[in-house]
Design a protein around this motif. Sequence first.
Motif, PDB file in Angstrom:
ATOM      1  N   GLU A  84       0.822  -1.223   0.000  1.00  0.00           N
ATOM      2  CA  GLU A  84       0.000   0.000   0.000  1.00  0.00           C
ATOM      3  C   GLU A  84       0.851   1.265   0.000  1.00  0.00           C
ATOM      4  OE1 GLU A  84      -0.578  -2.659   1.863  1.00  0.00           O
ATOM      5  OE2 GLU A  84      -2.364  -3.322   0.770  1.00  0.00           O
ATOM      6  N   LYS A  85       2.104   1.158   0.422  1.00  0.00           N
ATOM      7  CA  LYS A  85       2.989   2.324   0.447  1.00  0.00           C
ATOM      8  C   LYS A  85       3.841   2.433  -0.822  1.00  0.00           C
ATOM      9  CE  LYS A  85       3.480   3.113   5.413  1.00  0.00           C
ATOM     10  NZ  LYS A  85       2.903   4.464   5.335  1.00  0.00           N
ATOM     11  N   ALA A  86       3.522   1.660  -1.817  1.00  0.00           N
ATOM     12  CA  ALA A  86       4.309   1.665  -3.055  1.00  0.00           C
ATOM     13  C   ALA A  86       4.367   3.059  -3.664  1.00  0.00           C
ATOM     14  CB  ALA A  86       3.718   0.676  -4.049  1.00  0.00           C
ATOM     15  N   ASP A  87       5.566   3.405  -4.152  1.00  0.00           N
ATOM     16  CA  ASP A  87       5.845   4.675  -4.840  1.00  0.00           C
ATOM     17  C   ASP A  87       5.859   5.880  -3.903  1.00  0.00           C
ATOM     18  OD1 ASP A  87       5.961   3.248  -7.248  1.00  0.00           O
ATOM     19  OD2 ASP A  87       3.790   3.484  -7.563  1.00  0.00           O
ATOM     20  N   GLN A  88       5.803   5.647  -2.607  1.00  0.00           N
ATOM     21  CA  GLN A  88       5.913   6.750  -1.658  1.00  0.00           C
ATOM     22  C   GLN A  88       7.382   7.012  -1.323  1.00  0.00           C
ATOM     23  OE1 GLN A  88       3.487   6.458   1.842  1.00  0.00           O
ATOM     24  NE2 GLN A  88       1.660   5.783   0.716  1.00  0.00           N
ATOM     25  N   LEU A  89       7.731   8.278  -1.149  1.00  0.00           N
ATOM     26  CA  LEU A  89       9.076   8.668  -0.745  1.00  0.00           C
ATOM     27  C   LEU A  89       9.095   8.789   0.774  1.00  0.00           C
ATOM     28  CD1 LEU A  89      11.925   9.542  -1.704  1.00  0.00           C
ATOM     29  CD2 LEU A  89      11.085  11.900  -1.681  1.00  0.00           C
ATOM     30  N   ILE A  90       9.952   8.012   1.421  1.00  0.00           N
ATOM     31  CA  ILE A  90       9.950   7.949   2.892  1.00  0.00           C
ATOM     32  C   ILE A  90      11.370   8.134   3.444  1.00  0.00           C
ATOM     33  CG2 ILE A  90       7.895   6.498   3.043  1.00  0.00           C
ATOM     34  CD1 ILE A  90      11.379   4.980   3.491  1.00  0.00           C
ATOM     35  N   TRP A  91      11.428   8.421   4.726  1.00  0.00           N
ATOM     36  CA  TRP A  91      12.691   8.430   5.472  1.00  0.00           C
ATOM     37  C   TRP A  91      12.612   7.334   6.528  1.00  0.00           C
ATOM     38  CZ3 TRP A  91      17.316  10.887   5.046  1.00  0.00           C
ATOM     39  CH2 TRP A  91      17.390  11.991   4.202  1.00  0.00           C
ATOM     40  N   LEU A  92      13.718   6.667   6.781  1.00  0.00           N
ATOM     41  CA  LEU A  92      13.783   5.712   7.887  1.00  0.00           C
ATOM     42  C   LEU A  92      15.179   5.696   8.478  1.00  0.00           C
ATOM     43  CD1 LEU A  92      14.258   2.003   6.973  1.00  0.00           C
ATOM     44  CD2 LEU A  92      14.475   3.750   5.225  1.00  0.00           C
ATOM     45  N   ARG A  93      15.256   5.277   9.721  1.00  0.00           N
ATOM     46  CA  ARG A  93      16.552   5.064  10.392  1.00  0.00           C
ATOM     47  C   ARG A  93      16.621   3.590  10.768  1.00  0.00           C
ATOM     48  NH1 ARG A  93      18.701   9.127  14.891  1.00  0.00           N
ATOM     49  NH2 ARG A  93      18.920  10.304  12.935  1.00  0.00           N
ATOM     50  N   ALA A  94      17.701   2.946  10.391  1.00  0.00           N
ATOM     51  CA  ALA A  94      17.817   1.510  10.620  1.00  0.00           C
ATOM     52  C   ALA A  94      19.285   1.117  10.689  1.00  0.00           C
ATOM     53  CB  ALA A  94      17.112   0.741   9.505  1.00  0.00           C
ATOM     54  N   ARG A  95      19.512  -0.137  11.050  1.00  0.00           N
ATOM     55  CA  ARG A  95      20.863  -0.685  11.039  1.00  0.00           C
ATOM     56  C   ARG A  95      21.113  -1.411   9.716  1.00  0.00           C
ATOM     57  NH1 ARG A  95      23.796  -0.679  15.718  1.00  0.00           N
ATOM     58  NH2 ARG A  95      22.649  -0.261  17.640  1.00  0.00           N
ATOM     59  N   VAL A  96      22.355  -1.377   9.279  1.00  0.00           N
ATOM     60  CA  VAL A  96      22.744  -2.139   8.095  1.00  0.00           C
ATOM     61  C   VAL A  96      22.986  -3.581   8.527  1.00  0.00           C
ATOM     62  CG1 VAL A  96      24.466  -2.440   6.286  1.00  0.00           C
ATOM     63  CG2 VAL A  96      23.756  -0.143   6.965  1.00  0.00           C
ATOM     64  N   HIS A  97      22.095  -4.449   8.086  1.00  0.00           N
ATOM     65  CA  HIS A  97      22.214  -5.866   8.461  1.00  0.00           C
ATOM     66  C   HIS A  97      23.251  -6.571   7.580  1.00  0.00           C
ATOM     67  CE1 HIS A  97      20.953  -9.569  10.311  1.00  0.00           C
ATOM     68  NE2 HIS A  97      20.685 -10.108   9.136  1.00  0.00           N
ATOM     69  N   THR A  98      23.125  -6.405   6.270  1.00  0.00           N
ATOM     70  CA  THR A  98      24.108  -6.945   5.324  1.00  0.00           C
ATOM     71  C   THR A  98      24.211  -5.993   4.140  1.00  0.00           C
ATOM     72  OG1 THR A  98      22.449  -8.252   4.125  1.00  0.00           O
ATOM     73  CG2 THR A  98      23.611  -9.348   5.932  1.00  0.00           C
ATOM     74  N   SER A  99      25.296  -6.115   3.389  1.00  0.00           N
ATOM     75  CA  SER A  99      25.467  -5.336   2.161  1.00  0.00           C
ATOM     76  C   SER A  99      26.192  -6.193   1.139  1.00  0.00           C
ATOM     77  CB  SER A  99      26.251  -4.048   2.425  1.00  0.00           C
ATOM     78  OG  SER A  99      27.565  -4.349   2.865  1.00  0.00           O
ATOM     79  N   ARG A 100      25.843  -5.977  -0.130  1.00  0.00           N
ATOM     80  CA  ARG A 100      26.440  -6.778  -1.208  1.00  0.00           C
ATOM     81  C   ARG A 100      26.517  -5.915  -2.464  1.00  0.00           C
ATOM     82  NH1 ARG A 100      23.856  -9.938  -5.016  1.00  0.00           N
ATOM     83  NH2 ARG A 100      21.900  -9.689  -3.844  1.00  0.00           N
ATOM     84  N   ALA A 101      27.748  -5.630  -2.895  1.00  0.00           N
ATOM     85  CA  ALA A 101      27.957  -4.823  -4.094  1.00  0.00           C
ATOM     86  C   ALA A 101      28.032  -5.730  -5.308  1.00  0.00           C
ATOM     87  CB  ALA A 101      29.232  -4.008  -3.963  1.00  0.00           C
ATOM     88  N   LYS A 102      27.397  -5.305  -6.394  1.00  0.00           N
ATOM     89  CA  LYS A 102      27.393  -6.080  -7.625  1.00  0.00           C
ATOM     90  C   LYS A 102      27.379  -5.119  -8.801  1.00  0.00           C
ATOM     91  CE  LYS A 102      24.935  -9.818  -9.995  1.00  0.00           C
ATOM     92  NZ  LYS A 102      23.743 -10.704  -9.967  1.00  0.00           N
ATOM     93  N   GLY A 103      28.554  -4.963  -9.430  1.00  0.00           N
ATOM     94  CA  GLY A 103      28.651  -4.064 -10.563  1.00  0.00           C
ATOM     95  C   GLY A 103      28.373  -2.622 -10.158  1.00  0.00           C
ATOM     96  N   LYS A 104      27.436  -2.001 -10.825  1.00  0.00           N
ATOM     97  CA  LYS A 104      27.104  -0.605 -10.558  1.00  0.00           C
ATOM     98  C   LYS A 104      25.948  -0.448  -9.572  1.00  0.00           C
ATOM     99  CE  LYS A 104      28.696   1.101 -15.056  1.00  0.00           C
ATOM    100  NZ  LYS A 104      28.324   1.881 -16.262  1.00  0.00           N
ATOM    101  N   GLN A 105      25.710  -1.458  -8.745  1.00  0.00           N
ATOM    102  CA  GLN A 105      24.644  -1.366  -7.755  1.00  0.00           C
ATOM    103  C   GLN A 105      25.057  -2.074  -6.469  1.00  0.00           C
ATOM    104  OE1 GLN A 105      21.285  -3.097  -9.715  1.00  0.00           O
ATOM    105  NE2 GLN A 105      22.102  -5.165  -9.737  1.00  0.00           N
ATOM    106  N   CYS A 106      24.377  -1.725  -5.412  1.00  0.00           N
ATOM    107  CA  CYS A 106      24.666  -2.313  -4.099  1.00  0.00           C
ATOM    108  C   CYS A 106      23.339  -2.633  -3.419  1.00  0.00           C
ATOM    109  CB  CYS A 106      25.483  -1.341  -3.245  1.00  0.00           C
ATOM    110  SG  CYS A 106      25.776  -1.934  -1.564  1.00  0.00           S
ATOM    111  N   PHE A 107      23.210  -3.878  -2.940  1.00  0.00           N
ATOM    112  CA  PHE A 107      22.023  -4.307  -2.205  1.00  0.00           C
ATOM    113  C   PHE A 107      22.315  -4.244  -0.704  1.00  0.00           C
ATOM    114  CE2 PHE A 107      21.432  -6.286  -6.331  1.00  0.00           C
ATOM    115  CZ  PHE A 107      20.077  -6.080  -6.566  1.00  0.00           C
ATOM    116  N   LEU A 108      21.431  -3.631   0.033  1.00  0.00           N
ATOM    117  CA  LEU A 108      21.526  -3.558   1.489  1.00  0.00           C
ATOM    118  C   LEU A 108      20.291  -4.213   2.092  1.00  0.00           C
ATOM    119  CD1 LEU A 108      22.485   0.218   1.854  1.00  0.00           C
ATOM    120  CD2 LEU A 108      24.068  -1.710   1.957  1.00  0.00           C
ATOM    121  N   VAL A 109      20.477  -4.824   3.252  1.00  0.00           N
ATOM    122  CA  VAL A 109      19.337  -5.257   4.065  1.00  0.00           C
ATOM    123  C   VAL A 109      19.338  -4.376   5.310  1.00  0.00           C
ATOM    124  CG1 VAL A 109      18.295  -7.112   5.409  1.00  0.00           C
ATOM    125  CG2 VAL A 109      19.349  -7.616   3.205  1.00  0.00           C
ATOM    126  N   LEU A 110      18.282  -3.598   5.474  1.00  0.00           N
ATOM    127  CA  LEU A 110      18.154  -2.676   6.601  1.00  0.00           C
ATOM    128  C   LEU A 110      17.261  -3.296   7.653  1.00  0.00           C
ATOM    129  CD1 LEU A 110      17.692   0.654   4.607  1.00  0.00           C
ATOM    130  CD2 LEU A 110      19.825  -0.378   5.447  1.00  0.00           C
TER     131      LEU A 110
END
Length: 470
Positions: A84-110
């Motif tokens: 229901e919140k799709a396409d909304q611009l939001i702010w959040l504060r969270a911890r970085v659980h994991t991160s994975r860089a791949k080419g020109k992008q980086c996936f994070l789990v917050l």
Amino acid sequence: MTLEEAQGATEEEQQAQSKKGLKKQQKEAEKAAKKAEKQAKLAAEQQSTEEDDFAKDRYGVPAMVQSQQKLDRVLVRIQDFTPEKADQLIWLRARVHTSRAKGKQCFLVLRQQQFNVQALVAVGDRASKQMVKFAANITKESIVDVEAFVRKVEQKIESCSQQDVELHIERIFVISQAEARLPLQLEDAVRPEGEGEEEGRATVNQDTKLDNRVIDLRTTTSQAIFRLQAGVCMLFRDTLTKKGFVEIQTPKIISAASEGGANVFTVSYFKTSAYLAQSPQLYKQMCICADFDKVFCVGPVFRAEDSNTHRHLTEFVGLDIEMAFSYHYHEVIDSITDTMVEIFKGLRDNFQTEIQMVNKQFPSEPFKFLEPTLRLEYTEGLAMLHEAGVEMGDEDDLSTPNEKLLGRLVKEKHYSQYLSAAFVKILQLLSHNTMTLTSMCWTSTHWLFGPSTRCLIPTTRNTPTHMTCS
């Protein structure tokens, strides 16, 4: 050697040393020049890179939060991220659980507490290569502020609690940087032991968890367990309050042992000694005699029992009730069973997320109970044990192995786990042996966060009857 010859030799040595020193100075000057040239080149490249980094204001490490300004910014909770919140611009504060860089992008789990969501930083109109590299280098467990769009995903993200959406990051700022090397990894701490042994993956020992308890408490399992504990206490309070019970607070430092002097902790109390309360029993009885009729309390209990069994703890949280009945002790039994059923139903209906999180690390079958509560006569319980080959007298107490066996038998016959439950087990054995002054009923309970204890309900003609359930 003549004086002239000696002077000539000294002059030659001085000239040779001067030539060596000159060569050394020339080499050092050449090194310094090359170093300066290299530094100038790096500085020029860095300056050029900074000039090309169009997103440099969209990431970084801001100044420490010191309550110097109030931002007109609403931080959204991860658990609220739904389609229901799709396409909304939001702010959040969270911890970085994991991160994975791949080419020109980086996936994070917050991660926030027991909830997490996948986030993506990709090179484009809003993110530069430098921004992606910055995001990939953020250490695990760092706290970040993120501005992002919520986007639906075509395929569920099984590794996250929010499986139907992901975040496309617009801005990312590191609020608190974590150490690069942590004493334990959260994904290792929540991995089931059997799974780790079979697949050769790391698990975390109990002593390591306790030595680094602050980090261990961040795991989804620990977060869920504490919320289940809070849920049990909340349901216990709410149910009894609706039944007319009054919550009381009792002393925990007392002048004398409340249940004999053998199992108490002695503490220094100014110029004398005091004891940590083994039970709120005396104060509950006082309230019953003072016409409160029904009271309960939730609080710590201390018992100096040097035992390593699951039925003995030196400190635990006790859920105690005390009540007077009018004509029959079944009134007390009904209050107990109603309270248990309300707790079971409340956990089932309101804490499924937490239960499932615990089940991931500690798999178990869904909890079963009957409504109305199964009530088993003492003689019926003995008959079931006799049929299973157990030899015991009609007046004998149930041993722990026999209690467990009876629980399994009742589950098979009546499809109820009241007698052998993951959260609470309650054994109702109503004795028909009526004495002149006293008849009694035993109830065995095993709380999620306390030991298994027994609750004695004495009935006499001269005093109000009370029930204690710890």
